[in-house]
Structure formats: C-alpha cells, structure tokens
Design a protein around this motif. Structure first.
Motif, PDB file in Angstrom:
ATOM      1  N   ILE A 126      37.635  50.430  52.068  1.00  6.21           N
ATOM      2  CA  ILE A 126      36.586  50.760  51.100  1.00  6.21           C
ATOM      3  C   ILE A 126      37.153  50.760  49.683  1.00  6.21           C
ATOM      4  N   MET A 127      38.290  51.413  49.514  1.00  5.72           N
ATOM      5  CA  MET A 127      38.890  51.514  48.184  1.00  5.72           C
ATOM      6  C   MET A 127      39.422  50.177  47.686  1.00  5.72           C
ATOM      7  N   THR A 128      39.944  49.358  48.608  1.00 11.84           N
ATOM      8  CA  THR A 128      40.417  48.033  48.213  1.00 11.84           C
ATOM      9  C   THR A 128      39.267  47.183  47.673  1.00 11.84           C
ATOM     10  N   GLY A 129      38.116  47.270  48.316  1.00 12.48           N
ATOM     11  CA  GLY A 129      36.948  46.540  47.834  1.00 12.48           C
ATOM     12  C   GLY A 129      36.556  46.953  46.433  1.00 12.48           C
ATOM     13  N   ILE A 130      36.559  48.262  46.191  1.00 11.05           N
ATOM     14  CA  ILE A 130      36.215  48.778  44.864  1.00 11.05           C
ATOM     15  C   ILE A 130      37.231  48.306  43.830  1.00 11.05           C
ATOM     16  N   LEU A 131      38.503  48.397  44.169  1.00 10.28           N
ATOM     17  CA  LEU A 131      39.554  48.038  43.220  1.00 10.28           C
ATOM     18  C   LEU A 131      39.621  46.533  42.991  1.00 10.28           C
ATOM     19  N   THR A 132      39.290  45.742  43.992  1.00  8.47           N
ATOM     20  CA  THR A 132      39.239  44.292  43.803  1.00  8.47           C
ATOM     21  C   THR A 132      38.169  43.937  42.777  1.00  8.47           C
ATOM     22  N   GLU A 133      37.016  44.566  42.913  1.00  6.11           N
ATOM     23  CA  GLU A 133      35.945  44.346  41.934  1.00  6.11           C
ATOM     24  C   GLU A 133      36.360  44.851  40.549  1.00  6.11           C
ATOM     25  N   SER A 134      37.051  45.993  40.521  1.00  5.62           N
ATOM     26  CA  SER A 134      37.527  46.531  39.245  1.00  5.62           C
ATOM     27  C   SER A 134      38.496  45.563  38.573  1.00  5.62           C
ATOM     28  N   ALA A 135      39.379  44.949  39.371  1.00  7.02           N
ATOM     29  CA  ALA A 135      40.331  43.981  38.826  1.00  7.02           C
ATOM     30  C   ALA A 135      39.603  42.760  38.270  1.00  7.02           C
ATOM     31  N   GLU A 136      38.574  42.308  38.992  1.00  4.43           N
ATOM     32  CA  GLU A 136      37.802  41.150  38.528  1.00  4.43           C
ATOM     33  C   GLU A 136      37.075  41.446  37.228  1.00  4.43           C
ATOM     34  N   ASN A 137      36.749  42.722  37.005  1.00  2.00           N
ATOM     35  CA  ASN A 137      36.061  43.143  35.779  1.00  2.00           C
ATOM     36  C   ASN A 137      37.033  43.616  34.707  1.00  2.00           C
ATOM     37  N   ASN A 138      38.330  43.330  34.922  1.00  2.00           N
ATOM     38  CA  ASN A 138      39.368  43.644  33.934  1.00  2.00           C
ATOM     39  C   ASN A 138      39.478  45.142  33.628  1.00  2.00           C
ATOM     40  N   GLU A 139      39.253  45.976  34.654  1.00  2.00           N
ATOM     41  CA  GLU A 139      39.401  47.417  34.478  1.00  2.00           C
ATOM     42  C   GLU A 139      40.830  47.880  34.756  1.00  2.00           C
ATOM     43  N   LEU A 140      41.592  47.090  35.512  1.00  2.00           N
ATOM     44  CA  LEU A 140      42.940  47.499  35.895  1.00  2.00           C
ATOM     45  C   LEU A 140      43.985  46.844  35.009  1.00  2.00           C
ATOM     46  N   GLN A 141      45.089  47.541  34.865  1.00  2.00           N
ATOM     47  CA  GLN A 141      46.192  46.970  34.119  1.00  2.00           C
ATOM     48  C   GLN A 141      46.819  45.817  34.892  1.00  2.00           C
TER      49      GLN A 141
END
Length: 219
Positions: A126-141
């Motif tokens: 579940i968290m990987t899915g959220i973070l993958t989307e976050s990475a695609e939206n340039n939210e992660l470093q």
C-alpha cells in the motif's frame, strides 16, 4: 431469496470475526478459546466452522484485516496520504479491537506455529503505491526509492507501537507518529511538500473520526 441469505451469512461472519478480534485482543491466541469466541459472537460452532475452518484460519483473517480499520478513513493524496495512514493507525490502535488484535497476533504468531508476513507485506505494498505516485509527482527527493522507504516506515511503526505499548499503553503513540514524521520528512520530501504536509495530533483525531472527505479537506 438468495440475497437475504447471503446478507445473513455476511452478518454472521462479521459477528464471528469481531468477537474473535475482541477475544484475541484481550487474551491472545492461546487464551482466546473457541468457546469464548462462540459465546461473545452468539453463534453455534457449526456457524463458525462454516466460515472459518479452524482457530488458526480465524486468527489469519483477523491479522489480515488491519487495513480495513484505516483505509476507509483516508481521503488525502500524495505523501500526505502516507502520513495519514500512520496517524490514523496510531489513533485506531487505542480504540479498535480488530486492529489491536491483528497487531497482537502478527507479533505473537510464532507462539502458535505461524510465520505469515502478509500483514507487513500488505502495508508495504500500500505504501509503495502511494510513494511511487509521490515520486512521479516530484514530491520525493532524488534517490529516495519508494519500496525501500515503504518498508522502513512499516518497520519503524512496528517497533514504535511495541515501545509505546510498554511505556504508555499506546497513549502517546499518536505523538510518537508525529515525531517520526517531523524527523523523517525533511530527509525524504522536497521542501515544498514538507511545508504543506500536515503532521499534528489534531489531524490524527480528525482523520480517524471524520468521513474520508474530511481527512483530505486540508490536503
């Protein structure tokens, strides 16, 4: 005619599962006898074994129902959604027998012959899915790998709730979840996302008690 019978069967299954969760939460796997579960659920042994083949199968069902105590309350998106999962989790562990029982059984499972990582893996997925989307939206470093961070959060929360259980009976778990994110966010999120992500005890309570839309209203 089939639909009413199906609804009754679902109600019976839910009653058994909820009763089992209460017993597992109070007494652990060894102390939660089938007779105690039957008495709490108000059903016959035949009804229980129609839905669950054994006490172990019942325990597995409780272990794997953890996300159902949290996901329905979520309404936010992006990295805020991941934060909200942990905030709601920290609050629900104080009041939801199904979640507490699932966590207890997952930790105790070796004592009754299981080695089932499914609850941990489900949360990591579940968290990987959220973070993958976050990475695609340039939210992660740059350099933050979604699966690695997801597993770290699951690991951190597992240890954190065990520590809080001993220290405070989990009463300070929401504050510990807040502290985790205040320490972690600057190292994984870009500054703009850190600035807009809400991490506070008030959001914990609002997210866990209001409809899902309210949880995302301030995101």
């Amino acid at each position: 005619m089939a639909r009413p019978r199906q609804e009754r069967a679902e109600q019976t299954r839910d009653a058994i599962l909820n009763a089992a969760a209460e017993m597992f939460d109070e007494y652990g796997y060894a102390g939660a006898s089938i007779n105690r579960i039957l008495e709490r659920a108000g059903v016959t042994a035949g009804a229980l074994y129609f839905h669950f083949k054994s006490k172990e199968a019942l325990a597995r069902a409780v272990m794997n129902a953890q996300s159902e105590s949290i996901v329905p309350f979520l309404g936010s998106k992006g990295l805020q959604r991941l934060v909200d999962i942990t905030l709601i989790w920290s609050f629900q562990l104080q009041r939801d027998p199904m979640l507490r029982a699932g966590v207890r059984l997952t930790g105790e499972q070796a004592t009754f012959g299981l080695q089932d990582a499914t609850p941990y893996q489900e949360w990591a997925d579940i968290m990987t899915g959220i973070l993958t989307e976050s990475a695609e939206n340039n939210e992660l470093q740059a350099g933050v790998e979604p699966r690695e961070l997801a597993e770290f959060v699951v690991e951190a929360c597992t240890g954190m709730q065990m520590y809080a259980s001993v220290v405070s009976g989990r009463q300070d778990l929401p504050d510990r979840a807040v502290r985790m994110w205040r320490l972690l966010l600057p190292g994984v999120a870009v500054p703009a996302v850190v600035a807009r992500t809400e991490v506070n005890p008030l959001r914990v309570r609002l997210a866990a008690t209001a409809p899902a839309q309210a949880a995302g209203a301030t995101s």
